[in-house]
Design an enzyme around this catalytic site. Sequence first.
Site, mmCIF file in Angstrom:
data_model
loop_
_atom_site.group_PDB
_atom_site.id
_atom_site.type_symbol
_atom_site.label_atom_id
_atom_site.label_comp_id
_atom_site.label_asym_id
_atom_site.label_seq_id
_atom_site.Cartn_x
_atom_site.Cartn_y
_atom_site.Cartn_z
ATOM 1 N N LEU A 94 18.916 -46.924 -20.734
ATOM 2 C CA LEU A 94 17.926 -46.035 -20.121
ATOM 3 C C LEU A 94 18.363 -45.710 -18.705
ATOM 4 O O LEU A 94 18.710 -46.604 -17.933
ATOM 5 C CB LEU A 94 16.551 -46.717 -20.063
ATOM 6 C CG LEU A 94 15.432 -45.909 -19.403
ATOM 7 C CD1 LEU A 94 14.943 -44.784 -20.338
ATOM 8 C CD2 LEU A 94 14.248 -46.796 -19.020
ATOM 9 N N HIS A 111 -1.783 -50.728 -5.766
ATOM 10 C CA HIS A 111 -0.341 -50.468 -5.839
ATOM 11 C C HIS A 111 0.384 -51.667 -6.461
ATOM 12 O O HIS A 111 1.279 -51.502 -7.285
ATOM 13 C CB HIS A 111 0.229 -50.192 -4.443
ATOM 14 C CG HIS A 111 -0.327 -48.954 -3.804
ATOM 15 N ND1 HIS A 111 -0.411 -47.751 -4.477
ATOM 16 C CD2 HIS A 111 -0.834 -48.720 -2.560
ATOM 17 C CE1 HIS A 111 -0.935 -46.845 -3.664
ATOM 18 N NE2 HIS A 111 -1.207 -47.408 -2.503
ATOM 19 N N ASP A 115 -0.245 -42.044 -10.867
ATOM 20 C CA ASP A 115 -1.341 -41.774 -9.923
ATOM 21 C C ASP A 115 -2.589 -42.584 -10.271
ATOM 22 O O ASP A 115 -2.838 -42.879 -11.441
ATOM 23 C CB ASP A 115 -1.658 -40.264 -9.940
ATOM 24 C CG ASP A 115 -2.400 -39.822 -8.693
ATOM 25 O OD1 ASP A 115 -2.481 -40.603 -7.726
ATOM 26 O OD2 ASP A 115 -2.913 -38.690 -8.690
#
Length: 248
Positions: free
Chosen positions: A137, A43, A26
Amino acid sequence: MSAAATLVDRIRAGGDVPRHVAVIMDGNGRWAQERHLPRPVGHREGMKAVREAVEGCIAAGVDVLTLFAFSEENWNRPPVEIGALMSLLEEYIGREAAELRSNGVEAHVLGDLSRLNPKAREAVERLLAQTSGGTKLRLNLAISYSSRAEIAHAARRLAEDVLQGRLALEDVDEDAVSVRLYTAGLPDPDLLVRTSGEQRISNFLLWQLAYTELYITPVLWPDFTRQNLFEAILDYQGRERRFGRVTA
Ligand code: IPE
Ligand code: IPE
Ligand code: MG
């Protein structure tokens, strides 16, 4: 030795590494606004932080990383911003898929992909196919994700299974719900990181976060580095998780 390498040594020496880290990424918009730039610039800048988080998790020995990239509620943002986010998603995949694959990352998606435009959906499907089989991962990208929708969907599937006679009513328990969520088979997050200082969950993994340790940092997502991740993990390692019990 770099500061990051020292922190990793401390993590490795510090005991339990969280198996599953979840992140609410965020603050992109505020990062841009502070610089008098349009929100999409924030972004775009946030993509670098995604790389930091992925590589940091691999370095620290985390097994699962779940990133909240776009919520169902984010569909209510202005179309221009949604468009920018969707093209950035395609760009991220185009740029990073090969690297993710060679780093041993296996990508998955949590969310309702049917709402994505065809190009974005194709890009996501390409990423899933390209990284399938990675063992270092597991990277979950929560895209068009709503935790309440996820739980409601699981409830509907449970009801169907009972109605069709595939499941006995007595067998509707916590496990029966868990295996019908997007996160089926994964450990619950041990650590949730939220950047930009907001102290809320914003409809993210409501079921899975029952006993997760929360770590909120004022750092805005585009500024987030692997050092910030390592600091969060070190903080986590200093916590006592009681799960409702008393201290041993
Ligand atoms: C997070 O940054 C990215 C998404 C929610 C898609 P924001 O866009 O929410 O940035 P702020 O919170 O407005 O600063
Ligand atoms: C949560 O951030 C969703 C993502 C990070 C993708 P928001 O910025 O949408 O959440 P609120 O509106 O501040 O709760
Ligand atoms: Mg926000």
